[in-house]
Design an enzyme around this catalytic site. Structure first.
Site, PDB file in Angstrom:
ATOM      1  N   VAL A  49       0.828  -1.204   0.000  1.00 54.90           N
ATOM      2  CA  VAL A  49       0.000   0.000   0.000  1.00 54.90           C
ATOM      3  C   VAL A  49       0.863   1.255   0.000  1.00 54.90           C
ATOM      4  CG1 VAL A  49      -1.706   1.323   1.307  1.00 54.90           C
ATOM      5  CG2 VAL A  49      -1.959  -1.150   1.093  1.00 54.90           C
TER       6      VAL A  49
ATOM      7  N   CYS B 127      -5.990  -9.219   2.402  1.00 53.12           N
ATOM      8  CA  CYS B 127      -7.118  -8.375   2.839  1.00 53.12           C
ATOM      9  C   CYS B 127      -8.341  -9.169   3.280  1.00 53.12           C
ATOM     10  CB  CYS B 127      -7.507  -7.410   1.725  1.00 53.12           C
ATOM     11  SG  CYS B 127      -6.261  -6.132   1.415  1.00 53.12           S
TER      12      CYS B 127
END
Length: 427
Positions: free
Chosen positions: A12, A261
């Protein structure tokens, strides 16, 4: 142009840093892992993401993007601090916020002027409220900081597209003070901006991933029913997908979801709900279905190979999805481990990852990997597998079984080449 410090050079952090630099901001990406920063400063990218290497190189060259392991200096010299460190799962399903806490301690020890502290990391509901209170408890004047929750909605393998073409941008804030700055953070075109509370933003992230995981488990359970009735699940998925209330995305059946995730966030949301005495029967079912998918496909394989002892099984694809090198919670890895436990000799091929696991043989050549194999399993739907030379596959194998664990192949083409096609919800 804004001066931004991104803390964390992981997936990220790197994609976000590169995109913010491309938007024209001056971005300093910092990480305590010195070897990773040295690699980045040499132009080497530690993760695989299509287009990322070129984007980073361009913005390093034009002076918009910098890498450093001096986290203190990065925090001190930038008004906007974007936290993008990992929040890995604990055994009980809760999120380990240790890395986030470490960053906060550094901010608290260096803050002298106004900072906007943006949490990009996925954190449980209530975390950013706790961060805000922590600043107050440490005696930091409210005039010196604003806490913002800005969750990411990136798909690995398509992260840059998602950043440059977002369907929404979510900000959770405590006050209206940072809103003017936040509106200029991303080049958004007509993208809707959603402003909500700190905990509201955290819940949007968790609810989004929980819903996507639910669609996948729904697809997999529906495919099982289709299989029992000799119905083509792809036709059902197409019918469902044309309904605008449902949509086609995340309706593919297969080994199930993985990655960094969905499994983590579902368990974390479940843990957070239980802390408030909220039942999570739907989330429980989603996880239960997903966790049983590997066994489902192994049972399908057992219909032709009842005993896998000493059988040579080739697995194509080891990452949790195509266009990434991420192995975290990969269903392909879970499948490989089960094959080994059943006594099979496992050989693998993946376009990006050279898998190093005890008990397997990893190949650099797709067709070499199937030599003398009793069965071939497609465990990740890489594009190149769709267009394989099935005549060459047939000539190299000793058996003839193709187990399509991602429903990504044309059964008719497989059979025309003298191979046995096996799938779930595909005849």
């Amino acid at each position: 142009m804004m001066n931004i410090c991104v803390v964390g050079a992981g997936y990220v952090g790197l994609t976000t840093s590169a995109a913010l630099a491309e938007f024209g901001h001056d971005v300093q990406c910092v990480d305590i892992e010195q070897s990773k920063i040295e690699m980045l400063n040499q132009g080497l990218i530690p993760i695989y993401e299509p287009g990322l290497e070129e984007l980073i190189q361009r913005n390093v060259q034009n002076g918009n993007l910098h890498f450093s392991f001096d986290v203190n200096e990065g925090i001190k010299n930038n008004q906007i601090i974007l936290i993008a460190v990992g929040t890995p799962p604990k055994e009980d399903g809760s999120s380990d916020l240790g890395y986030v806490h470490n960053v906060l301690e550094l901010i608290l020890s260096t803050i002298q002027d106004y900072k906007i502290v943006i949490t990009k990391s996925t954190v449980p509901p209530g975390t950013n409220e706790w961060i805000h209170q922590r600043f107050l408890d440490e005696g930091i004047d409210e005039k010196l900081f604003d806490i913002v929750s800005n969750p990411e909605f990136l798909r690995e393998g398509a992260a840059l597209w998602d950043i440059f073409h977002p369907n929404k941008i979510v900000f959770g804030t405590k006050t209206k003070r940072p809103i003017k700055v936040l509106k200029k953070l991303y080049q958004r075109g007509r993208t809707p901006l959603i402003f909500t509370s700190l905990t509201g933003a955290e819940m949007i992230k968790y609810a989004s991933n929980a819903f996507l995981a639910t669609k996948i488990s729904f697809a997999n359970e529906t495919a099982r029913i289709c299989d029992a009735y000799n119905v083509e699940y792809p036709d059902v998925a197409q019918g469902l997908g044309t309904d605008p209330r449902i949509g086609r995305d995340f309706l593919n059946a297969g080994l199930g979801f993985g990655g960094s995730c969905l499994p983590k966030d579902l368990r974390s949301l479940k843990y957070s709900a239980q802390r408030k005495n909220v039942d999570t029967r739907l989330l429980d079912a989603v996880l239960e279905i997903n966790n049983s998918q590997v066994d489902l496909y192994l049972r399908k394989l057992n219909t032709f190979l009842p005993d896998l002892t000493d059988k040579k099984i080739t697995v194509w694809g080891v990452t949790f999805k195509p266009n990434t090198d991420d192995l975290r919670f990969s269903p392909a890895i879970a499948l490989i481990n089960e094959l080994i436990n059943k006594g099979a000799h496992v050989h693998t091929y993946d376009p990006v990852v050279q898998l190093q696991l005890p008990g397997i043989c990893c190949h650099a050549d797709q067709y070499e990997s199937v030599t003398d194999s009793d069965a071939l399993i497609i465990a990740t739907e890489w594009e190149q597998f769709h267009n394989s030379n099935w005549a060459e596959v047939k000539s190299g194998m000793s058996g003839s079984i193709i187990l399509d664990a991602r429903n990504c192949l044309e059964a008719e083409i497989i059979r025309k080449n003298g191979l046995i096609y096996l799938g779930v919800g595909k005849q």
